[in-house]
Motif scaffolding. Structure first.
Motif, mmCIF file in Angstrom:
data_model
loop_
_atom_site.group_PDB
_atom_site.id
_atom_site.type_symbol
_atom_site.label_atom_id
_atom_site.label_comp_id
_atom_site.label_asym_id
_atom_site.label_seq_id
_atom_site.Cartn_x
_atom_site.Cartn_y
_atom_site.Cartn_z
ATOM 1 N N LEU A 138 2.621 0.284 9.984
ATOM 2 C CA LEU A 138 2.205 1.660 8.945
ATOM 3 C C LEU A 138 0.654 1.751 8.292
ATOM 4 C CD1 LEU A 138 5.189 1.034 8.652
ATOM 5 C CD2 LEU A 138 5.425 3.065 7.655
ATOM 6 N N GLY A 139 0.089 2.673 8.043
ATOM 7 C CA GLY A 139 -1.314 2.645 7.268
ATOM 8 C C GLY A 139 -2.320 2.218 8.300
ATOM 9 N N ASP A 140 -3.574 1.693 7.476
ATOM 10 C CA ASP A 140 -4.832 1.599 8.067
ATOM 11 C C ASP A 140 -4.745 0.694 9.175
ATOM 12 O OD1 ASP A 140 -5.311 3.251 5.680
ATOM 13 O OD2 ASP A 140 -6.926 1.786 5.088
ATOM 14 N N CYS A 141 -3.814 -0.109 9.231
ATOM 15 C CA CYS A 141 -3.699 -1.234 10.185
ATOM 16 C C CYS A 141 -3.360 -0.906 11.611
ATOM 17 C CB CYS A 141 -2.932 -2.337 9.813
ATOM 18 S SG CYS A 141 -1.139 -1.888 9.796
ATOM 19 N N ASN A 142 -2.860 0.352 11.717
ATOM 20 C CA ASN A 142 -2.645 0.826 13.069
ATOM 21 C C ASN A 142 -3.621 1.739 13.657
ATOM 22 O OD1 ASN A 142 -2.187 3.534 11.904
ATOM 23 N ND2 ASN A 142 -0.226 3.104 11.768
ATOM 24 N N GLY A 143 -4.836 2.051 12.928
ATOM 25 C CA GLY A 143 -5.828 2.650 13.442
ATOM 26 C C GLY A 143 -5.602 4.219 13.850
ATOM 27 N N GLU A 144 -4.603 4.870 13.212
ATOM 28 C CA GLU A 144 -4.132 6.341 13.235
ATOM 29 C C GLU A 144 -4.480 6.964 12.248
ATOM 30 O OE1 GLU A 144 -3.392 7.321 16.182
ATOM 31 O OE2 GLU A 144 -2.779 5.598 17.401
ATOM 32 N N GLY A 145 -5.247 6.511 11.325
ATOM 33 C CA GLY A 145 -5.657 7.232 10.233
ATOM 34 C C GLY A 145 -6.169 6.254 9.117
ATOM 35 N N ALA A 146 -7.092 6.618 8.173
ATOM 36 C CA ALA A 146 -7.641 5.454 7.396
ATOM 37 C C ALA A 146 -7.596 6.203 5.837
ATOM 38 C CB ALA A 146 -8.859 5.204 7.653
ATOM 39 N N THR A 170 -4.928 7.334 2.490
ATOM 40 C CA THR A 170 -3.681 7.485 1.552
ATOM 41 C C THR A 170 -2.779 8.284 2.242
ATOM 42 O OG1 THR A 170 -4.649 6.385 -0.456
ATOM 43 C CG2 THR A 170 -2.620 7.512 -0.324
ATOM 44 N N HIS A 171 -3.128 9.802 2.462
ATOM 45 C CA HIS A 171 -2.208 10.672 2.861
ATOM 46 C C HIS A 171 -1.483 10.437 4.297
ATOM 47 C CE1 HIS A 171 -6.131 12.226 3.828
ATOM 48 N NE2 HIS A 171 -5.773 12.729 4.951
ATOM 49 N N THR A 172 -2.220 9.756 5.261
ATOM 50 C CA THR A 172 -1.726 9.518 6.529
ATOM 51 C C THR A 172 -0.908 8.224 6.330
ATOM 52 O OG1 THR A 172 -3.853 7.965 7.039
ATOM 53 C CG2 THR A 172 -3.711 10.358 7.783
ATOM 54 N N ALA A 173 -1.357 7.507 5.534
ATOM 55 C CA ALA A 173 -0.321 6.216 5.215
ATOM 56 C C ALA A 173 1.136 6.709 4.719
ATOM 57 C CB ALA A 173 -0.743 5.297 4.412
ATOM 58 N N TYR A 174 1.017 7.591 3.959
ATOM 59 C CA TYR A 174 2.450 8.209 3.347
ATOM 60 C C TYR A 174 3.081 8.897 4.333
ATOM 61 C CZ TYR A 174 5.603 10.289 0.663
ATOM 62 O OH TYR A 174 7.128 10.489 -0.090
ATOM 63 N N ASN A 175 2.333 9.474 5.465
ATOM 64 C CA ASN A 175 3.099 10.271 6.538
ATOM 65 C C ASN A 175 3.384 9.139 7.377
ATOM 66 O OD1 ASN A 175 2.192 11.901 9.466
ATOM 67 N ND2 ASN A 175 3.621 12.638 7.771
ATOM 68 N N ASP A 176 2.821 8.118 7.715
ATOM 69 C CA ASP A 176 3.376 7.043 8.402
ATOM 70 C C ASP A 176 4.928 6.770 7.856
ATOM 71 O OD1 ASP A 176 1.274 7.084 10.092
ATOM 72 O OD2 ASP A 176 0.489 5.091 9.170
ATOM 73 N N PHE A 177 4.943 6.560 6.375
ATOM 74 C CA PHE A 177 6.392 6.297 6.008
ATOM 75 C C PHE A 177 7.332 7.329 6.254
ATOM 76 C CE2 PHE A 177 8.523 8.041 2.215
ATOM 77 C CZ PHE A 177 9.735 7.437 2.357
ATOM 78 N N GLN A 178 6.856 8.735 6.210
ATOM 79 C CA GLN A 178 7.473 9.721 6.483
ATOM 80 C C GLN A 178 8.328 9.748 7.724
ATOM 81 O OE1 GLN A 178 4.883 12.839 5.138
ATOM 82 N NE2 GLN A 178 6.288 13.529 3.628
ATOM 83 N N GLY A 204 0.699 -1.246 0.051
ATOM 84 C CA GLY A 204 0.022 -0.078 0.013
ATOM 85 C C GLY A 204 0.835 1.427 -0.118
ATOM 86 N N GLN A 205 0.423 2.331 0.445
ATOM 87 C CA GLN A 205 0.933 3.837 -0.011
ATOM 88 C C GLN A 205 2.070 3.795 0.817
ATOM 89 O OE1 GLN A 205 -0.168 6.028 -2.200
ATOM 90 N NE2 GLN A 205 1.349 7.359 -1.548
ATOM 91 N N ALA A 206 2.400 3.281 1.954
ATOM 92 C CA ALA A 206 3.467 3.404 2.874
ATOM 93 C C ALA A 206 4.543 2.398 2.431
ATOM 94 C CB ALA A 206 3.367 3.355 4.437
ATOM 95 N N GLY A 207 4.456 1.131 1.994
ATOM 96 C CA GLY A 207 5.366 0.008 1.611
ATOM 97 C C GLY A 207 6.180 0.444 0.697
#
Length: 455
Positions: free
Chosen positions: A302-310, A312-320, A11-14
């Motif tokens: 990272l991403g939707d599986c951590n419950g901290e945002g659902a 694409t933009h939050t997943a990408y920020n997780d990568f950041q 997904g977006q972060a990977g």
């Protein structure tokens, strides 16, 4: 089968994390059980916004008489063509990701389902892969409530495979997924009924926005039934019959198709996490720290599986965030992030930060600035005056707490507020700015000249 790092999910972060790790000399394996790209590319943002674009073209073609544009003859919507265009966009994205993975000597793409054996190893297709670091990026899937097992229901994923427009689409759920598909298929030509258990649509927003959206939808011929708890469904001849626990209206409704838009759940239940030290909450989300580290010190989520945002933009920020702690001087944190998102209906609803309910619960003394779209010149000129703007300001610090915009272009000019919040400057900076005329965003300074106490 030993790697420096293993990423589960594309997904977006990977992919971004894999590329960064590889650039910095890590030997990386990235594991994917399905199509490359995750939710956004395959069944989320990319395909749905392509459909939204087609739906808007159909709507404009049918509703431009008031602006002096008359279309003679019928307007036909070809769902097969719309789907083929969507499939081409998705295929291009998948091809690009595959090229990125296979052309990098430091990245190994592994196709199959991963299951943890312990904190340092996973099994995929009978083979064991070990690594010092693991990054879980497995996303989520549609939640299917009990009582609907016996019917051929649709989800946000399977509805994108239809090639014929439904005669009557019943949608269970009044969140942003249900609303986007509801308006979309109404504009394609379906009869649409939206059922929601709440007393207003988009339950996380201020009630006036949900009510305004309901009025917009009703004007487009969409049936909206609130306070309707859908408890089951069954086949009724060639149709699907949904049973409703409601105070008003018929306790049943029949349609040709049923879309369940009742939320999403994380893809964590069958990852073998019970074999690790990773902790889950009661909903199955992976607990993470401010740096996205799980309770297992060598595993991050990272991403939707951590419950901290659902999103694409939050997943990408997780990568950041993760990448900053690996390779950058400035370290990012989850707590740095302001929640922001949009519902891509027409007109769109966009939100950042707190709303009235959040402010009341927090006990913050605040003020509010409001403006109806009907009082914005550019909206009048465009013939798109539906909606309203609201901005919340902390009385003590004069900083912006949040905003909700419903109106043409709201998903773009909400970033004026988002950027101001990240700058952590008082609202007076925007109030005193000079914006371009004629635009919708030029009214943001004007509305901030007249702020009132939030009752």
């Amino acid at each position: 089968m030993k790697f420096d790092a293993i990423i589960i999910g594309t997904g977006q972060a990977g992919p971004s994390l894999a590329a960064s790790l590889a650039k910095n000399g890590y030997k990386v394996a990235i594991i994917e059980k399905g199509h490359l790209g995750g939710t956004c590319v395959n069944v989320g943002c990319t395909p749905t916004k392509a459909y939204v674009a087609s739906a808007r073209r159909a709507f404009i073609a049918k509703n431009s008489t008031a602006l002096g544009v008359e279309v003679n003859g019928s307007i036909a919507v070809n769902l097969k063509t719309i789907k083929a265009r969507k499939d081409k966009i998705i295929a291009d994205s998948r091809t690009g990701l595959n090229k990125m993975f296979t052309s990098n000597e430091n990245i190994t793409l592994v196709k199959g389902k991963a299951r943890f054996l312990d904190n340092h190893s996973v099994e995929v297709n009978g083979k064991t892969y070990e690594a010092d670091k693991f990054y879980i990026n497995v996303g989520g899937k549609p939640r299917i409530p009990e009582g609907f097992e016996g019917v051929n229901y649709l989800t946000n994923e399977s509805i994108l495979e239809l090639e014929e427009i439904p005669d009557h689409l019943i949608i269970v759920g009044g969140g942003y997924i249900g609303l986007e598909f509801g308006q979309m298929f109404r504009r394609f030509g379906s009869k649409v009924s939206i059922l929601d258990r709440g007393d207003h649509l988009l339950k996380k927003e201020d009630p006036e926005f949900g009510k305004a959206i309901a009025d917009i939808f009703k004007d487009e011929g969409i049936e909206v039934r609130l306070n309707s708890d859908c408890i089951s469904a069954k086949k009724s001849g060639d149709e699907i019959e949904v049973s409703i626990n409601c105070k008003e209206g018929s306790p049943t409704i029949k349609g040709s198709h049923l879309l369940l838009a009742t939320g999403r759940i994380p893809n964590t239940r069958d990852l073998g996490l019970e074999n690790t030290d990773v902790s889950l909450d009661e909903k199955g989300y992976i607990w993470v720290t401010n740096e996205l580290q799980t309770s297992a010190p060598n595993i991050w989520a990272l991403g939707d599986c951590n419950g901290e945002g659902a999103f694409t933009h939050t997943a990408y920020n997780d990568f950041q965030i993760v990448n900053s702690h690996l390779f950058e001087d400035k370290k990012r944190k989850l707590s740095d992030r302001f929640t922001c998102y949009a519902a891509f209906i027409d007109p769109p609803l966009a939100r950042v930060g707190m709303n009235a309910s959040d402010i009341e619960k927090a006990g913050i003394k605040a003020r509010v600035a409001t403006r109806p779209m009907a009082k914005i010149a550019r909206a009048k000129e465009m013939g798109e005056t539906q909606g309203m703007l609201k901005i919340y300001i902390e009385a003590k610090t004069e900083k912006i707490l949040g905003a909700t915009f419903l109106g043409t272009g709201a998903d773009e000019y909400i970033h004026t507020i988002i950027d101001q919040m990240y700058a952590r400057q008082p609202y007076t900076v925007i109030r005193d700015a000079v914006h371009i005329h004629p635009t919708v965003s030029e009214l943001i300074p004007t509305m901030l000249e007249n702020i009132k106490s939030l009752e």
